[in-house]
Write a protein that holds these residues in place. Structure first.
Motif, mmCIF file in Angstrom:
data_model
loop_
_atom_site.group_PDB
_atom_site.id
_atom_site.type_symbol
_atom_site.label_atom_id
_atom_site.label_comp_id
_atom_site.label_asym_id
_atom_site.label_seq_id
_atom_site.Cartn_x
_atom_site.Cartn_y
_atom_site.Cartn_z
ATOM 1 N N GLY A 32 3.076 56.467 -29.362
ATOM 2 C CA GLY A 32 2.977 55.775 -28.086
ATOM 3 C C GLY A 32 1.624 55.102 -27.965
ATOM 4 O O GLY A 32 0.750 55.269 -28.800
ATOM 5 N N LYS A 33 1.489 54.304 -26.937
ATOM 6 C CA LYS A 33 0.250 53.592 -26.622
ATOM 7 C C LYS A 33 -0.081 52.524 -27.643
ATOM 8 O O LYS A 33 0.710 51.655 -27.917
ATOM 9 C CB LYS A 33 -0.881 54.566 -26.378
ATOM 10 N N THR A 34 -1.265 52.558 -28.232
ATOM 11 C CA THR A 34 -1.797 51.447 -29.016
ATOM 12 C C THR A 34 -1.139 51.306 -30.393
ATOM 13 O O THR A 34 -1.262 52.188 -31.238
ATOM 14 C CB THR A 34 -3.324 51.605 -29.205
ATOM 15 N N ASP A 50 5.812 48.038 -32.598
ATOM 16 C CA ASP A 50 5.335 49.005 -31.611
ATOM 17 C C ASP A 50 5.574 50.452 -32.015
ATOM 18 O O ASP A 50 4.990 51.360 -31.436
ATOM 19 C CB ASP A 50 6.011 48.752 -30.254
ATOM 20 N N THR A 53 1.956 53.642 -34.185
ATOM 21 C CA THR A 53 0.790 53.698 -33.286
ATOM 22 C C THR A 53 -0.328 54.539 -33.887
ATOM 23 O O THR A 53 -0.100 55.372 -34.776
ATOM 24 C CB THR A 53 1.192 54.298 -31.928
#
Length: 190
Positions: A32-34, A50, A53
């Motif tokens: 998740g996130k970056t 995506d 991460t």
């Protein structure tokens, strides 16, 4: 060759490869996130997507390495010299680290190839999905610890260990993905 030697090679093949099998699943939990590619594109397509991460990479490598260190610690009580095949300390810690890191680097290479082929995140890619992380783990470990890799997966009963990994990985991969799907951690069961 005795049946005992074959059975030991089969069990050791999977046992020694466990630090490479765990990071992919752990990356889903920590992900998740970056994105690793920071959303950048190359030739009009995302580099990785995506699904890859920094949290997943760090968490997956840490989990695989930590699990490998636990295996090393357990094996110390039964085999303080060779650690059930992981080799002497501290090289054995490097081996479990390269197995874990190589696993996720191989998975990222698989994602890169899928993006180049125009495949969406999560799209089924038979063969690539099951073996990208195996190839990454084996190549990185062979690069840094060639003697260990060759003696474990190539020479003597090592080929039996290698074939065992190559046959069982798709079964294990599919099983873990189904579990992740049923837990709601994966969008697809493959």
């Amino acid at each position: 060759m005795e049946i005992t030697e074959v059975l030991v090679a089969i069990v050791l093949g999977i046992y020694l490869f466990l630090p490479a099998l765990l990071p992919n699943s752990a990356a889903v939990l920590f992900g998740g996130k970056t994105p690793i590619d920071f959303g950048k594109t190359w030739r009009g397509k995302r580099i990785l997507g995506d699904g890859k991460t920094w949290g997943g990479l760090i968490g997956g490598v840490a989990t695989g390495t930590f699990f490998g260190i636990i295996l090393i610690a357990i094996s110390y009580f039964f085999d303080p010299v060779d650690f059930w095949g992981y080799g002497a300390f501290p090289q054995n810690v490097g081996i479990v680290f390269t197995l874990a890191l190589g696993s996720l680097l191989g998975d990222m290479c698989g994602a890169f190839i899928k993006r180049r082929l125009g495949m969406e995140r999560g799209q089924k890619a038979p063969g690539l999905d099951q073996y990208d992380f195996v190839a990454g783990a084996m190549l990185l470990t062979c690069l840094f610890f060639p003697d260990w890799f060759i003696s474990t997966y190539i020479t003597g009963t090592g080929l039996i260990s290698l074939v065992t990994v190559l046959i069982l990985v798709p079964v294990l991969h599919r099983s873990v993905n189904i579990i992740g799907f049923k837990m709601g951690k994966k969008k697809e069961p493959w």
